[in-house]
Design an enzyme around this catalytic site. Structure first.
Site, mmCIF file in Angstrom:
data_model
loop_
_atom_site.group_PDB
_atom_site.id
_atom_site.type_symbol
_atom_site.label_atom_id
_atom_site.label_comp_id
_atom_site.label_asym_id
_atom_site.label_seq_id
_atom_site.Cartn_x
_atom_site.Cartn_y
_atom_site.Cartn_z
ATOM 1 N N HIS A 186 30.350 -61.826 135.691
ATOM 2 C CA HIS A 186 30.967 -62.291 134.448
ATOM 3 C C HIS A 186 32.132 -61.382 134.063
ATOM 4 O O HIS A 186 32.628 -61.458 132.940
ATOM 5 C CB HIS A 186 29.941 -62.321 133.315
ATOM 6 C CG HIS A 186 28.719 -63.107 133.637
ATOM 7 N ND1 HIS A 186 27.593 -62.527 134.184
ATOM 8 C CD2 HIS A 186 28.445 -64.429 133.514
ATOM 9 C CE1 HIS A 186 26.679 -63.460 134.379
ATOM 10 N NE2 HIS A 186 27.166 -64.612 133.988
ATOM 11 N N HIS A 202 30.462 -70.223 138.281
ATOM 12 C CA HIS A 202 30.125 -69.438 139.468
ATOM 13 C C HIS A 202 30.133 -70.368 140.684
ATOM 14 O O HIS A 202 29.547 -70.051 141.715
ATOM 15 C CB HIS A 202 28.748 -68.800 139.328
ATOM 16 C CG HIS A 202 28.621 -67.882 138.153
ATOM 17 N ND1 HIS A 202 29.477 -66.823 137.949
ATOM 18 C CD2 HIS A 202 27.747 -67.874 137.109
ATOM 19 C CE1 HIS A 202 29.136 -66.188 136.835
ATOM 20 N NE2 HIS A 202 28.090 -66.807 136.304
#
Length: 355
Positions: free
Chosen positions: A218, A56
Site C-alpha cells: 500500500h 493489487h
C-alpha cells in the site's frame, strides 16, 4: 493525476464489470460485490476464498478459476472487503465440504475476515483460515500487528487451489497452508510512490537517488530509505535480507473449528539455506517494465546459485501490484516434491494458466 478512470467513486465497479465481460467464465455479483466461478460450486471439493483491497490486480479476482480460487472478495482501493461480502461469497461457492479463507495479515483484513469466519461458523458451514505473513521487512507496520502478507499469497492460492482439486480435506488444506506460509519469504523495494485516485497525488516522495527498502503493497514504509545505485546492488541487498531474516518465531491467530473460537498459536518461519529448492517470484509492484524484471531475475538467479539454492520454478511479471508503483518484490518459497506437483497441476484463471 492522469488515469484511465471516469469518477473516483465508480472505479471499482467499472473495472469489475470489465473483468466479467472479458472473462465470461467468471461471475461478478452485486450487492454485495464479489467474484466467483460461473460454473457454481463443485460438490465434494473444499472451496477456496480470498480477497482484500483492490488495486493489487491481478490479485485476487484475477486468480479465480479452475485450479485456484473459487471466489474472491474485492474491497475499495487499499481497503478491506466487509464481512458480508465474504459471508455471501462463501455461501455461493460452498459445495458441501466447507470453505478455506486465505487472509493477508493486514489489520482491516484480519478483523473483517475473522468476523466473516464467525458468521459462517454460526451458520453451520465448516470453515477454516490461513493467514499469510511473508514480508520479512518489518515486524510491525502502520497497517499490521506482525509481519505483512504480500506476494506469497499468490503462490499459496495456486498451491492450495490445486490441493483442493486433488481432494484434500479442510483440515489438510489448513495444515498445508501453514506449511506454505512458514516456508515463504518476500521483500519489496519502491523507486517511487503509487497514486491513489481519491488522493490524486503520490503517497510519498523519493529523491532520484533513493529507494524505499522493504516497502509494503500500500506504499507504507519499510526498513528505511536507502541510496539507489544499481540493479545488482539493490537485488543483492534484497537477497541478503531475505536470507538473514528467515528464522523467527511469531504468534498467529488460528480458528479452532471444534471449539468455534479463535486461539493464539506459536509458529516458526523456516529460514532459507543451502540446498533448498525454491519457487522464485519476481513481481512487478505496478509500473516496472518487464525487461527490468528479467534483469532482476537474472541477478537473483546468480545469487541463488552462489548460495547453493535451486530455483525449481519461477514467475516473472505482475501478480501482486500496488497501483502504479515503480518497484519490485521478490518471493522465495522453499518447496518439496509435493509442492512442485501441486504447482505444476493445471490452472486456468485470467492471470495464471497452464496445463
Amino acid at each position: 493525476m492522469k488515469k484511465l478512470i471516469n469518477k473516483v467513486e465508480s472505479v471499482l465497479n467499472e473495472q469489475l464489470l470489465g473483468l466479467g465481460e472479458a472473462h465470461p467464465e467468471l461471475l461478478v455479483h452485486q450487492e454485495p460485490v464479489f467474484v466467483t466461478r460461473a460454473v457454481g460450486p463443485i460438490q465434494g471439493k473444499v472451496a477456496i476464498l480470498s480477497g482484500g483491497g483492490s488495486d493489487h490486480e491481478p490479485m485476487h479476482c484475477g486468480f479465480v478459476g479452475e485450479g485456484m480460487l473459487d471466489g474472491a472478495c474485492p474491497g475499495e482501493i487499499f481497503t478491506s472487503p466487509t464481512p458480508d461480502k465474504m459471508y455471501e461469497c462463501a455461501q455461493v461457492i460452498d459445495g458441501g465440504s466447507g470453505v478455506l479463507l486465505i487472509i493477508k495479515n493486514y489489520t482491516g483484513d484480519m478483523l473483517n475476515f475473522e468476523t466473516a469466519t464467525e458468521l459462517l461458523h454460526d451458520s453451520g458451514m465448516p470453515v477454516a483460515t490461513v493467514t499469510v505473513d511473508d514480508d520479512v521487512a518489518v515486524k510491525d507496520s502502520l497497517y499490521t500487528a506482525g509481519r505483512r502478507g504480500v506476494a506469497n499469497t499468490v503462490l499459496m492460492e495456486k498451491l492450495l487451489g490445486a490441493a483442493a482439486v486433488r481432494g484434500d480435506s479442510l483440515d489438510a488444506l489448513e495444515m498445508l497452508g501453514h506449511k506454505i506460509n512458514n516456508q515463504g519469504h518476500s521483500l519489496g523495494i519502491a523507486l517511487g510512490a503509487c497514486t491513489v485516485p481519491a488522493a490524486g497525488r503520490p503517497s510519498f516522495v523519493l529523491a532520484d537517488n533513493e529507494m524505499e527498502f522493504g516497502v509494503g503493497i500500500h506504499g507504507e514504509p519499510g526498513i528505511e530509505r536507502r541510496p539507489f545505485t544499481t540493479l545488482n546492488n539493490a537485488v543483492d541487498d534484497m537477497f541478503h535480507t531475505l536470507i538473514d531474516h528467515g528464522n523467527y518465531q511469531r504468534t498467529i491467530r488460528v480458528w479452532d473449528r471444534l471449539k468455534g473460537a479463535w486461539r493464539e498459536e506459536s509458529q516458526s518461519k523456516r529460514a532459507l539455506t543451502r540446498g533448498d529448492r525454491v519457487i522464485a517470484l519476481v513481481n512487478n509492484l505496478g509500473s516496472t517494465p518487464l525487461s527490468e524484471l528479467y534483469g532482476v531475475y537474472h541477478r537473483l538467479a546468480e545469487r541463488c546459485a552462489e548460495a547453493g539454492m535451486i530455483i525449481e520454478r519461477n514467475l516473472v511479471g505482475s501478480y501482486c501490484t500496488s497501483l502504479d508503483m515503480p518497484g519490485v518484490s521478490i518471493t522465495l518459497l522453499q518447496v518439496d516434491d509435493e509442492l512442485l506437483s501441486l504447482w505444476d497441476a493445471p490452472v486456468k484463471t485470467p492471470a495464471l494458466r497452464w496445463g
